[in-house]
Write a protein that holds these residues in place. Structure first.
Motif, PDB file in Angstrom:
ATOM      1  N   ALA A 104      -2.249   6.507  -0.296  1.00  0.00           N
ATOM      2  CA  ALA A 104      -3.655   5.535  -0.243  1.00  0.00           C
ATOM      3  C   ALA A 104      -3.057   4.704   1.200  1.00  0.00           C
ATOM      4  O   ALA A 104      -3.827   3.990   1.379  1.00  0.00           O
ATOM      5  CB  ALA A 104      -2.796   3.814  -1.369  1.00  0.00           C
ATOM      6  N   ALA A 105      -1.678   4.619   1.519  1.00  0.00           N
ATOM      7  CA  ALA A 105      -2.016   4.394   2.642  1.00  0.00           C
ATOM      8  C   ALA A 105      -2.604   5.365   4.277  1.00  0.00           C
ATOM      9  O   ALA A 105      -2.076   6.494   3.705  1.00  0.00           O
ATOM     10  CB  ALA A 105      -0.609   3.497   2.866  1.00  0.00           C
TER      11      ALA A 105
ATOM     12  N   VAL B 140      -5.794   1.483   2.545  1.00  0.00           N
ATOM     13  CA  VAL B 140      -5.201   0.340   1.929  1.00  0.00           C
ATOM     14  C   VAL B 140      -4.550  -0.057   3.202  1.00  0.00           C
ATOM     15  O   VAL B 140      -3.581   0.755   3.500  1.00  0.00           O
ATOM     16  CB  VAL B 140      -5.078   0.289   0.769  1.00  0.00           C
ATOM     17  CG1 VAL B 140      -4.135  -1.374   0.758  1.00  0.00           C
ATOM     18  CG2 VAL B 140      -5.422   0.908  -0.720  1.00  0.00           C
TER      19      VAL B 140
ATOM     20  N   PHE C 284      -7.366  -6.557  -1.022  1.00  0.00           N
ATOM     21  CA  PHE C 284      -7.585  -5.628  -0.444  1.00  0.00           C
ATOM     22  C   PHE C 284      -8.236  -5.264   0.456  1.00  0.00           C
ATOM     23  O   PHE C 284      -9.309  -5.873   1.143  1.00  0.00           O
ATOM     24  CB  PHE C 284      -8.288  -4.161  -1.339  1.00  0.00           C
ATOM     25  CG  PHE C 284      -6.506  -3.845  -2.909  1.00  0.00           C
ATOM     26  CD1 PHE C 284      -6.222  -2.995  -2.630  1.00  0.00           C
ATOM     27  CD2 PHE C 284      -6.826  -5.447  -3.807  1.00  0.00           C
ATOM     28  CE1 PHE C 284      -5.690  -3.154  -3.806  1.00  0.00           C
ATOM     29  CE2 PHE C 284      -5.505  -4.633  -4.808  1.00  0.00           C
ATOM     30  CZ  PHE C 284      -5.381  -3.506  -4.153  1.00  0.00           C
TER      31      PHE C 284
ATOM     32  N   PRO D 187       0.571  -1.514  -0.074  1.00  0.00           N
ATOM     33  CA  PRO D 187       0.124   0.067  -0.179  1.00  0.00           C
ATOM     34  C   PRO D 187       1.228   1.081  -0.199  1.00  0.00           C
ATOM     35  O   PRO D 187       0.360   2.429  -0.094  1.00  0.00           O
ATOM     36  CB  PRO D 187      -0.507   0.008   1.414  1.00  0.00           C
ATOM     37  CG  PRO D 187      -1.200  -1.881   1.072  1.00  0.00           C
ATOM     38  CD  PRO D 187      -0.004  -1.834   0.632  1.00  0.00           C
TER      39      PRO D 187
END
Length: 211
Positions: A27-28, A172, A165, A21
């Motif tokens: 995204a993280a 994520v 996911f 991720p």
């Protein structure tokens, strides 16, 4: 004469499930990868409440939460505890939305095909099924769909076509590529028979010739 392999071995070697991720900015959740207790302490001072994840475990094993808000721990103590074995660990800001669930999305050939929400058992922050989480039906948000699509080229380049996911609070938290499980639980909450779709896809990929 040949055995088609889904999820290319080289791609698996290149891809740690907890670190994947981080390869797409934003995204993280805020994270740091380190074996240095001073780096952990600095991160804790900024975020106050963190989780520490070993890089090569699964099903929630070894994940520990440290908070300086409601304990006697200070940032330096957390740094020492987190890195006491001298191994690299992933330290992330704790996401309180986990109490509303950790969403698993099964992605096949870059497309989400099924999803389930996992709710931590009472007194726990870990929403893994093996840690006693219960499951419920859910839906995908626009952000989750966008993130899955955004990761598509990276996963395709590495030959990682079957993935699970995990989402908490729109971030994520992990991309499972070695054992993307929970199909049975997804079937249960969605009233589906996704194994048929997955096997049809696997057979089609084998017929096409997988690299």
């Amino acid at each position: 004469e040949r055995v088609p392999v889904i999820n290319h071995p080289l791609g698996l070697r290149q891809s740690n499930e907890k670190l994947l991720p981080l390869e797409l900015p934003g995204a993280a959740a805020p994270s740091v990868l380190t074996a240095d207790p001073r780096v952990v302490a600095e991160f804790v001072r900024e975020h106050l409440d963190v989780v520490v994840k070993p890089l090569n475990e699964f099903s929630g094993r070894g994940i520990v939460r440290y908070s300086t808000r409601d304990s006697d721990l200070d940032a330096d103590s957390v740094g020492g505890l987190a890195t006491h074995e001298g191994k690299h660990v992933l330290v992330q800001r704790f996401l309180p939305g986990v109490e509303k669930g950790d969403k698993r999305v099964l992605v096949v050939g870059g497309k989400p095909v099924g999803w389930v929400n996992r709710l931590p058992r009472a007194g726990s922050f870990r929403a893994n099924i093996h840690q006693g989480a219960r499951i419920e039906a859910t839906s995908l948000t626009a952000r989750e769909r966008e993130l899955i699509e955004a990761f598509g080229p990276l996963l395709a380049e590495r030959g990682l076509e079957l993935a699970g996911f995990d989402f908490i609070d729109g971030y994520v938290t992990e991309i499972n590529v070695t054992s993307p499980s929970a199909l049975r639980q997804i079937n249960q909450v969605m009233g589906a028979r996704l194994e048929r779709r997955v096997m049809d896809w696997l057979e089609a990929r084998a017929a096409e010739g997988v690299r």
